[in-house]
Scaffold this active site. Sequence first.
Site, mmCIF file in Angstrom:
data_model
loop_
_atom_site.group_PDB
_atom_site.id
_atom_site.type_symbol
_atom_site.label_atom_id
_atom_site.label_comp_id
_atom_site.label_asym_id
_atom_site.label_seq_id
_atom_site.Cartn_x
_atom_site.Cartn_y
_atom_site.Cartn_z
ATOM 1 N N ASN A 87 -0.414 3.949 1.303
ATOM 2 C CA ASN A 87 -1.318 4.587 2.555
ATOM 3 C C ASN A 87 -0.501 4.250 3.815
ATOM 4 O O ASN A 87 -0.899 3.208 4.325
ATOM 5 C CB ASN A 87 -2.526 4.412 2.449
ATOM 6 C CG ASN A 87 -3.404 5.024 3.398
ATOM 7 O OD1 ASN A 87 -3.073 5.526 4.419
ATOM 8 N ND2 ASN A 87 -4.754 5.510 3.107
ATOM 9 N N THR B 98 0.852 -1.294 0.009
ATOM 10 C CA THR B 98 -0.031 0.026 -0.021
ATOM 11 C C THR B 98 0.852 1.247 -0.119
ATOM 12 O O THR B 98 1.759 1.152 0.500
ATOM 13 C CB THR B 98 -0.832 -0.108 1.224
ATOM 14 O OG1 THR B 98 -1.751 1.141 1.192
ATOM 15 C CG2 THR B 98 -0.131 0.176 2.407
ATOM 16 N N PHE C 133 -8.010 8.790 9.504
ATOM 17 C CA PHE C 133 -7.594 9.603 8.410
ATOM 18 C C PHE C 133 -8.710 9.396 7.389
ATOM 19 O O PHE C 133 -9.823 8.847 7.852
ATOM 20 C CB PHE C 133 -6.286 8.783 7.732
ATOM 21 C CG PHE C 133 -6.860 7.212 7.206
ATOM 22 C CD1 PHE C 133 -6.657 6.065 8.086
ATOM 23 C CD2 PHE C 133 -7.068 7.192 5.948
ATOM 24 C CE1 PHE C 133 -7.122 4.837 7.551
ATOM 25 C CE2 PHE C 133 -7.105 5.963 5.345
ATOM 26 C CZ PHE C 133 -7.308 4.740 6.211
ATOM 27 N N GLY C 134 -8.619 9.785 6.242
ATOM 28 C CA GLY C 134 -9.531 10.053 5.065
ATOM 29 C C GLY C 134 -11.038 10.446 5.757
ATOM 30 O O GLY C 134 -11.074 11.669 6.289
ATOM 31 N N ASP D 279 -12.737 9.063 8.379
ATOM 32 C CA ASP D 279 -13.140 8.846 9.652
ATOM 33 C C ASP D 279 -13.822 10.152 10.349
ATOM 34 O O ASP D 279 -14.615 9.631 11.254
ATOM 35 C CB ASP D 279 -11.675 8.641 10.199
ATOM 36 C CG ASP D 279 -11.332 7.332 10.160
ATOM 37 O OD1 ASP D 279 -12.145 6.336 9.618
ATOM 38 O OD2 ASP D 279 -10.068 6.793 10.276
ATOM 39 N N HIS E 87 -13.791 -1.927 9.576
ATOM 40 C CA HIS E 87 -13.643 -2.919 8.563
ATOM 41 C C HIS E 87 -12.173 -3.680 8.388
ATOM 42 O O HIS E 87 -12.168 -4.721 7.853
ATOM 43 C CB HIS E 87 -14.153 -1.913 7.121
ATOM 44 C CG HIS E 87 -13.235 -0.743 7.034
ATOM 45 N ND1 HIS E 87 -13.138 0.061 8.058
ATOM 46 C CD2 HIS E 87 -12.870 -0.130 5.906
ATOM 47 C CE1 HIS E 87 -12.346 1.168 7.608
ATOM 48 N NE2 HIS E 87 -12.103 1.078 6.627
ATOM 49 N N ARG E 88 -11.283 -2.748 8.558
ATOM 50 C CA ARG E 88 -9.928 -3.418 8.330
ATOM 51 C C ARG E 88 -9.581 -4.112 9.515
ATOM 52 O O ARG E 88 -8.952 -5.526 9.439
ATOM 53 C CB ARG E 88 -8.786 -2.070 8.249
ATOM 54 C CG ARG E 88 -7.286 -2.500 7.819
ATOM 55 C CD ARG E 88 -6.620 -1.321 7.719
ATOM 56 N NE ARG E 88 -7.163 -0.483 6.388
ATOM 57 C CZ ARG E 88 -8.006 0.512 6.358
ATOM 58 N NH1 ARG E 88 -8.051 1.238 7.466
ATOM 59 N NH2 ARG E 88 -8.446 1.078 5.369
ATOM 60 N N ASP F 155 -7.915 -3.160 -0.021
ATOM 61 C CA ASP F 155 -8.771 -1.840 -0.846
ATOM 62 C C ASP F 155 -9.877 -1.818 -0.104
ATOM 63 O O ASP F 155 -10.562 -2.591 0.432
ATOM 64 C CB ASP F 155 -8.912 -2.630 -2.299
ATOM 65 C CG ASP F 155 -9.483 -1.418 -3.034
ATOM 66 O OD1 ASP F 155 -8.622 -0.309 -3.495
ATOM 67 O OD2 ASP F 155 -10.555 -1.429 -3.689
ATOM 68 N N SER F 156 -10.245 -0.416 -0.012
ATOM 69 C CA SER F 156 -11.387 -0.344 1.051
ATOM 70 C C SER F 156 -11.777 1.037 0.586
ATOM 71 O O SER F 156 -11.549 1.710 -0.155
ATOM 72 C CB SER F 156 -10.694 0.047 2.328
ATOM 73 O OG SER F 156 -9.550 0.763 2.163
HETATM 74 P P1 ITT Z 1 -3.367 2.094 -1.809
HETATM 75 O O1 ITT Z 1 -4.319 1.908 -2.785
HETATM 76 O O2 ITT Z 1 -2.026 2.230 -1.971
HETATM 77 O O3 ITT Z 1 -3.781 1.027 -0.603
HETATM 78 P P2 ITT Z 1 -5.361 4.242 -1.049
HETATM 79 O O4 ITT Z 1 -5.355 5.276 -0.159
HETATM 80 O O5 ITT Z 1 -5.386 4.617 -2.575
HETATM 81 O O6 ITT Z 1 -3.872 3.389 -0.877
HETATM 82 P P3 ITT Z 1 -7.695 2.747 -1.533
HETATM 83 O O7 ITT Z 1 -7.694 2.681 -2.917
HETATM 84 O O8 ITT Z 1 -7.955 1.357 -0.992
HETATM 85 O O9 ITT Z 1 -6.432 3.178 -0.819
HETATM 86 O O10 ITT Z 1 -8.650 3.993 -1.293
HETATM 87 C C1 ITT Z 1 -9.296 3.759 0.056
HETATM 88 C C2 ITT Z 1 -9.617 5.196 0.385
HETATM 89 O O11 ITT Z 1 -10.917 4.814 1.181
HETATM 90 C C3 ITT Z 1 -8.879 5.793 1.412
HETATM 91 O O12 ITT Z 1 -7.928 6.521 0.613
HETATM 92 C C4 ITT Z 1 -9.919 6.646 2.342
HETATM 93 O O13 ITT Z 1 -10.131 7.865 1.368
HETATM 94 C C5 ITT Z 1 -11.159 5.794 2.312
HETATM 95 N N1 ITT Z 1 -10.565 4.812 3.538
HETATM 96 C C6 ITT Z 1 -10.710 3.490 3.577
HETATM 97 N N2 ITT Z 1 -10.448 2.823 4.471
HETATM 98 C C7 ITT Z 1 -10.726 4.089 5.641
HETATM 99 C C8 ITT Z 1 -10.706 4.093 6.930
HETATM 100 O O14 ITT Z 1 -10.344 3.299 7.874
HETATM 101 N N3 ITT Z 1 -10.942 5.511 7.193
HETATM 102 C C9 ITT Z 1 -11.062 6.465 6.434
HETATM 103 N N4 ITT Z 1 -11.248 6.349 5.325
HETATM 104 C C10 ITT Z 1 -11.085 5.015 4.749
#
Ligand code: ITT
Length: 199
Positions: free
Chosen positions: A11, A9, A155-156, A158, A183-184, A71-72
């Site tokens: 992230n 990842t 993050f994101g 949250d 979820h994770r 992927d989330s």
């Molecule tokens: P990688 O693909 O490199 O793993 P990414 O951040 O682009 O990194 P994703 O494509 O899986 O990851 O996108 C997931 C997005 O969904 C992430 O950037 C957040 O915006 C949101 N997300 C996923 N899990 C989250 C969490 O636990 N809390 C908050 N936002 C989340």
Amino acid sequence: MIDKIIFATSNEHKVQEVKEMLIAIGVKVLSLNDVGLHIDSKETGITFEENSHIKALDISKKTDVPVIADDSGLCIDAFHGFPGAFSARFLEGQSYIEKQKEILNMLEDIDVRDAHFTCAVTYINKAKKIDRTFVSNVPGKIIREFDEEGQKGGFGYDPIFYSIELKKTFGRASEEEKNAVSHRGRAIAEFVKFLKGGE
Ligand code: ITT
């Protein structure tokens, strides 16, 4: 059992969360930075499972160390699951404060606030010919007003996600609280169960 794994990842927030969970069972999580690899796969799938598999496979082709990928995304009922697998690409280039505010605007006159996060974790272990994906959800609701205080945690998305189980947003939860229900956290718990079952 394995003693280390590469997390495919870009992230670092995901790495931090998963590191805490796997060190508890003696598995060291290495980030792509730690091993000098980077992810250049295109997330061309439509589902979380497809995209986590694409990422894990991409990195596993470059190493013999076991790999996981995640992927989330945030799925909002009123928008039929949007942004879902497009959560990272929604308003691409803008900050998460802007993204949160836009979602709150889009939901302004909508009373149905139900949402969930979904996470797919793919585990590939070439030596053992294992290729498995674990998927989990966490139920919640999208809050009504932008929450400055909640920006400090997680993050994101949250800060706008109110967890039914925690009775607070993930932005206001500690990392430990979030991991216990998220979820994770749940997808990783499934993965851990699988590892403990002999893999
Ligand atoms: P990688 O693909 O490199 O793993 P990414 O951040 O682009 O990194 P994703 O494509 O899986 O990851 O996108 C997931 C997005 O969904 C992430 O950037 C957040 O915006 C949101 N997300 C996923 N899990 C989250 C969490 O636990 N809390 C908050 N936002 C989340």
